[in-house]
Design an enzyme around this catalytic site. Structure first.
Site, PDB file in Angstrom:
ATOM      1  N   LYS A  90       1.067   4.136  -2.879  1.00 34.51           N
ATOM      2  CA  LYS A  90       0.722   5.536  -2.578  1.00 34.51           C
ATOM      3  C   LYS A  90       1.943   6.453  -2.789  1.00 34.51           C
ATOM      4  CE  LYS A  90      -3.618   4.884  -1.367  1.00 34.51           C
ATOM      5  NZ  LYS A  90      -4.715   5.375  -2.221  1.00 34.51           N
ATOM      6  N   TYR A 116       0.835  -1.213   0.000  1.00 36.61           N
ATOM      7  CA  TYR A 116       0.000   0.000   0.000  1.00 36.61           C
ATOM      8  C   TYR A 116       0.872   1.266   0.000  1.00 36.61           C
ATOM      9  CZ  TYR A 116      -3.806   3.051   1.716  1.00 36.61           C
ATOM     10  OH  TYR A 116      -4.748   4.041   1.876  1.00 36.61           O
TER      11      TYR A 116
HETATM   12  P1  NDP Z   1     -13.467   2.111   1.115  1.00 35.50           P
HETATM   13  O1  NDP Z   1     -12.967   0.730   1.239  1.00 35.50           O
HETATM   14  O2  NDP Z   1     -14.529   2.583   2.025  1.00 35.50           O
HETATM   15  O3  NDP Z   1     -13.957   2.377  -0.404  1.00 35.50           O
HETATM   16  C1  NDP Z   1     -13.124   2.003  -1.470  1.00 35.50           C
HETATM   17  C2  NDP Z   1     -13.758   2.410  -2.768  1.00 35.50           C
HETATM   18  O4  NDP Z   1     -12.888   2.049  -3.829  1.00 35.50           O
HETATM   19  C3  NDP Z   1     -15.080   1.721  -3.043  1.00 35.50           C
HETATM   20  O5  NDP Z   1     -15.923   2.616  -3.728  1.00 35.50           O
HETATM   21  C4  NDP Z   1     -14.674   0.580  -3.972  1.00 35.50           C
HETATM   22  O6  NDP Z   1     -15.700   0.176  -4.873  1.00 35.50           O
HETATM   23  C5  NDP Z   1     -13.594   1.260  -4.774  1.00 35.50           C
HETATM   24  N1  NDP Z   1     -12.696   0.318  -5.425  1.00 35.50           N
HETATM   25  C6  NDP Z   1     -11.841  -0.568  -4.846  1.00 35.50           C
HETATM   26  N2  NDP Z   1     -11.199  -1.264  -5.787  1.00 35.50           N
HETATM   27  C7  NDP Z   1     -11.625  -0.799  -6.986  1.00 35.50           C
HETATM   28  C8  NDP Z   1     -11.329  -1.119  -8.327  1.00 35.50           C
HETATM   29  N3  NDP Z   1     -10.431  -2.071  -8.661  1.00 35.50           N
HETATM   30  N4  NDP Z   1     -11.992  -0.451  -9.312  1.00 35.50           N
HETATM   31  C9  NDP Z   1     -12.893   0.504  -9.014  1.00 35.50           C
HETATM   32  N5  NDP Z   1     -13.217   0.856  -7.755  1.00 35.50           N
HETATM   33  C10 NDP Z   1     -12.587   0.199  -6.746  1.00 35.50           C
HETATM   34  O7  NDP Z   1     -12.169   3.039   1.209  1.00 35.50           O
HETATM   35  P2  NDP Z   1     -11.972   4.554   1.705  1.00 35.50           P
HETATM   36  O8  NDP Z   1     -13.128   5.377   1.319  1.00 35.50           O
HETATM   37  O9  NDP Z   1     -11.520   4.513   3.109  1.00 35.50           O
HETATM   38  O10 NDP Z   1     -10.687   4.947   0.836  1.00 35.50           O
HETATM   39  C11 NDP Z   1     -10.774   5.722  -0.347  1.00 35.50           C
HETATM   40  C12 NDP Z   1      -9.365   6.105  -0.758  1.00 35.50           C
HETATM   41  O11 NDP Z   1      -8.736   6.824   0.309  1.00 35.50           O
HETATM   42  C13 NDP Z   1      -8.453   4.911  -1.055  1.00 35.50           C
HETATM   43  O12 NDP Z   1      -7.611   5.216  -2.118  1.00 35.50           O
HETATM   44  C14 NDP Z   1      -7.654   4.771   0.231  1.00 35.50           C
HETATM   45  O13 NDP Z   1      -6.418   4.160  -0.001  1.00 35.50           O
HETATM   46  C15 NDP Z   1      -7.505   6.233   0.620  1.00 35.50           C
HETATM   47  N6  NDP Z   1      -7.192   6.408   2.029  1.00 35.50           N
HETATM   48  C16 NDP Z   1      -8.080   6.027   3.015  1.00 35.50           C
HETATM   49  C17 NDP Z   1      -7.748   6.195   4.346  1.00 35.50           C
HETATM   50  C18 NDP Z   1      -8.651   5.826   5.455  1.00 35.50           C
HETATM   51  O14 NDP Z   1      -8.233   5.946   6.640  1.00 35.50           O
HETATM   52  N7  NDP Z   1      -9.876   5.390   5.215  1.00 35.50           N
HETATM   53  C19 NDP Z   1      -6.431   6.760   4.736  1.00 35.50           C
HETATM   54  C20 NDP Z   1      -5.591   7.115   3.633  1.00 35.50           C
HETATM   55  C21 NDP Z   1      -5.963   6.951   2.341  1.00 35.50           C
HETATM   56  P3  NDP Z   1     -16.706  -1.065  -4.559  1.00 35.50           P
HETATM   57  O15 NDP Z   1     -17.750  -0.522  -3.643  1.00 35.50           O
HETATM   58  O16 NDP Z   1     -17.286  -1.400  -5.834  1.00 35.50           O
HETATM   59  O17 NDP Z   1     -15.904  -2.125  -3.915  1.00 35.50           O
END
Ligand code: NDP
Length: 234
Positions: free
Chosen positions: A145, A141
């Site tokens: 990033k 990860y």
């Molecule tokens: P969630 O797990 O809540 O949501 C992830 C989202 O990404 C979902 O909409 C999922 O879609 C989508 N997704 C995952 N894989 C794919 C793919 N191959 N193609 C298309 N869509 C995909 O994550 P968060 O909202 O917490 O995270 C969002 C972003 O923020 C990420 O990039 C994460 O790394 C980053 N982030 C989050 C942090 C946190 O503390 N939460 C901290 C730092 C960064 P589906 O519903 O269809 O599975």
């Protein structure tokens, strides 16, 4: 003016909050996720796996045909497959790199031609403080990033003369499904945050909204941490 905003990972968590922010601003929001789910008010929702170059190209072509050039791309889709590096499988490594880094590249590449023709655009990558802070179990990860920072800075230089900005938002520890399963580790992480609590999805959406706004028109190639002070000085 109504803008065309393309958001990936739109079905829940941070991506859904970003969609809601722009829908509330009166923009046309095109929402991509694996499931195809998206918040109310998005003008188009598509089930797209961002790790597929062909699927991304097809989806962006469809979005541009329906709503014109993309004004703002928010490449937010991301996953974790945590594990200590010495026991990490090839699959764990590749899944995370292909969704979090390849996917962001495919999306940016797909929108850039129309942004360059239009001589305007904002590209916002969803990074993380993970590569700056160093988190055991997140070699895949953090590498993905960190890769986004190099991608953003190279792109920023390539397209700055066309009034296109490219920036990275680096969230700390945000309350979503991604962090819900951490159990006791969640309390340990929270104890490290100077502000003493996790962030909300709205905290991230607000900063993305700022970067997409005219107030941020002179900012490019930047990494903006939104982390309650966790990785201060990143
Ligand atoms: P969630 O797990 O809540 O949501 C992830 C989202 O990404 C979902 O909409 C999922 O879609 C989508 N997704 C995952 N894989 C794919 C793919 N191959 N193609 C298309 N869509 C995909 O994550 P968060 O909202 O917490 O995270 C969002 C972003 O923020 C990420 O990039 C994460 O790394 C980053 N982030 C989050 C942090 C946190 O503390 N939460 C901290 C730092 C960064 P589906 O519903 O269809 O599975």
């Amino acid at each position: 003016m109504t803008r065309h905003i393309l958001v990936t990972g739109a079905s829940r968590g941070i991506g859904a909050a970003i969609c809601e922010y722009f829908v509330a601003s009166g923009d046309h929001v095109v929402a991509l996720s694996r499931s195809g789910d998206a918040p109310e008010g998005c003008v188009l929702r598509m089930a797209v796996d961002v790790s597929s170059s062909e699927a991304v190209t097809e989806a962006v072509t469809r979005a541009i045909a329906a709503h014109g050039p993309v004004d703002v791309l928010v490449a937010n889709a991301g996953i974790t497959r945590d594990g200590l590096a010495m026991r990490m499988s090839d699959e764990q490594w590749r899944d995370v790199l292909s969704t979090n880094l390849d996917g962001a590249f495919y999306c940016a590449r797909a929108v850039l031609a129309s942004m360059i023709r239009h001589r305007a655009g904002r590209v916002i990558f969803m990074g993380s403080v993970s590569p700056f802070y160093g988190v055991p179990g997140q070699a895949n990860y953090a590498a993905a990033k960190a890769g986004l920072v190099g991608l953003a800075r190279s792109l920023a230089r390539e397209v700055a003369s066309r009034t296109i900005t490219v920036n990275v938002v680096a969230p700390g520890f945000i309350d979503t499904e991604m962090t819900a399963g951490l159990g006791a580790a969640s309390e340990d992480m929270t104890a490290l945050i100077p502000m003493g609590h996790m962030g909300t999805t709205a905290d991230i959406a607000g900063v993305v909204g700022f970067l997409a706004s005219n107030h941020a028109r002179y900012m490019t190639g930047q990494v903006i941490a939104v982390d309650g002070g966790l990785a201060m000085g990143l």
